[in-house]
Design a protein around this motif. Structure first.
Motif, PDB file in Angstrom:
ATOM      1  N   GLY A 112     -14.130  44.763  21.910  1.00 50.03           N
ATOM      2  CA  GLY A 112     -12.790  44.208  21.862  1.00 50.03           C
ATOM      3  C   GLY A 112     -12.479  43.401  20.621  1.00 50.03           C
ATOM      4  N   ARG A 113     -13.459  43.267  19.734  1.00 49.77           N
ATOM      5  CA  ARG A 113     -13.261  42.403  18.585  1.00 49.77           C
ATOM      6  C   ARG A 113     -12.397  43.039  17.491  1.00 49.77           C
ATOM      7  N   ILE A 114     -12.332  44.356  17.426  1.00 45.91           N
ATOM      8  CA  ILE A 114     -11.624  45.025  16.330  1.00 45.91           C
ATOM      9  C   ILE A 114     -10.142  44.654  16.333  1.00 45.91           C
ATOM     10  N   GLU A 115      -9.508  44.712  17.507  1.00 50.15           N
ATOM     11  CA  GLU A 115      -8.085  44.381  17.619  1.00 50.15           C
ATOM     12  C   GLU A 115      -7.844  42.967  18.153  1.00 50.15           C
ATOM     13  N   ALA A 116      -8.871  42.118  18.160  1.00 54.98           N
ATOM     14  CA  ALA A 116      -8.775  40.825  18.836  1.00 54.98           C
ATOM     15  C   ALA A 116      -7.612  39.970  18.340  1.00 54.98           C
ATOM     16  N   ALA A 117      -7.467  39.829  17.031  1.00 55.75           N
ATOM     17  CA  ALA A 117      -6.428  38.963  16.468  1.00 55.75           C
ATOM     18  C   ALA A 117      -5.035  39.505  16.789  1.00 55.75           C
ATOM     19  N   ARG A 118      -4.847  40.800  16.597  1.00 54.14           N
ATOM     20  CA  ARG A 118      -3.547  41.395  16.883  1.00 54.14           C
ATOM     21  C   ARG A 118      -3.228  41.293  18.365  1.00 54.14           C
ATOM     22  N   ARG A 119      -4.235  41.506  19.207  1.00 52.57           N
ATOM     23  CA  ARG A 119      -4.029  41.512  20.653  1.00 52.57           C
ATOM     24  C   ARG A 119      -3.536  40.159  21.160  1.00 52.57           C
ATOM     25  N   VAL A 120      -4.225  39.087  20.802  1.00 48.41           N
ATOM     26  CA  VAL A 120      -3.870  37.778  21.347  1.00 48.41           C
ATOM     27  C   VAL A 120      -2.494  37.336  20.864  1.00 48.41           C
ATOM     28  N   ALA A 178      -6.544  33.509  14.908  1.00 51.13           N
ATOM     29  CA  ALA A 178      -5.734  34.610  14.394  1.00 51.13           C
ATOM     30  C   ALA A 178      -4.605  34.103  13.512  1.00 51.13           C
ATOM     31  N   LYS A 179      -3.988  32.980  13.888  1.00 51.90           N
ATOM     32  CA  LYS A 179      -2.905  32.403  13.111  1.00 51.90           C
ATOM     33  C   LYS A 179      -3.399  31.861  11.770  1.00 51.90           C
TER      34      LYS A 179
END
Length: 251
Positions: A195-203, A247-248
């Motif tokens: 789940g780490r690949i899209e983690a930033a976009r997801r949250v 992510a921000k």
């Protein structure tokens, strides 16, 4: 030993999202304490139909504590006065003879009433859709130990994945916040390498969608954790906040 009891039901009746609603009282006699709460609701509807009246609209599906559709607010508690259960797992032995039981729909801006006790819970589906996909390699099945995952992280991810998206957290929260639900769905992926690949976009996407749909913010009253039928921990909210800030900062 289970006995039969007489009860008074105060049920919220509302013909539509834009109609005014009100409580109506119904008398039910000789209800077995061994019956489930939803079976009692079925008995009420049979009685109403026999009297030529409109039955009460309420959601249900699996009746096994899996789907979360049986979302009723009973005597001031999502899913009723018992702990770590859904409404379909609540039994009438939790109530006393002569008791008045108040039954309402979820109360949250994100869950508008459709009719009576049925609410529109599509908001949670939209938040999930905003989360998107998880990238995985296609092809042959990898060995079980090809991606090492610590036992602690695996168990925490499974605990978060136990969330059934019923909405009890938002219904219990004085702010109508969906933070526990979103945090559980973020955590179940954030804790695992897949789940780490899209983690930033997801949250970022899930939090933005939650805000867009009218859910409130978290003020750490922890009522969501207390009322959650799957006992999802508020530590997932802390994890989601860390993921979001990280992510921000990258942006």
């Amino acid at each position: 030993m289970d006995t039969n009891i007489d009860i008074t039901l105060r049920v919220w009746r509302q013909k539509g999202a834009h109609e005014k609603g009100a409580f109506e009282a119904y008398q039910l006699k000789s209800i077995s304490q061994g019956s489930s709460f939803l079976e009692m609701m079925d008995m009420l509807n049979e009685q109403l139909i026999s009297e030529g009246k409109e039955p009460v609209f309420f959601d249900h599906d699996c009746r096994e504590g899996i789907c979360g559709m049986c979302s009723l607010y009973i005597n001031g508690h999502p899913h009723g006065p018992d702990t770590a259960i859904t409404t379909c797992q609540l039994h009438m032995r939790k109530f006393k003879n002569g008791e008045t039981i108040t039954v309402e729909p979820w109360r949250s801006a994100g869950f508008p009433v459709i009719r009576d006790l049925t609410v529109d819970r599509q908001a949670y589906d939209k938040i999930m859709q905003a989360g998107g996909f998880v990238s995985v390699n296609t092809g042959g099945i990898p060995d079980a130990n090809a991606i090492p995952i610590s036992k602690d992280n695996a168990e925490l991810a499974m605990d978060a994945a136990a969330c059934i998206g019923c909405g009890a957290c938002a219904a219990a929260c004085k702010n109508g916040s969906a933070m526990l639900f979103v945090a559980a769905k973020v955590s179940q992926f954030a804790l695992l390498p897949q789940g780490r690949i899209e983690a930033a976009r997801r949250v970022k996407a899930m939090v933005a969608k939650m805000d867009e749909l009218g859910f409130g913010n978290c003020t750490n009253t922890r009522s969501c954790e207390v009322e959650c039928p799957k006992s999802i921990s508020v530590t997932n909210i802390a994890r989601m906040n860390r993921e979001y800030l990280s992510a921000k900062f990258k942006d």
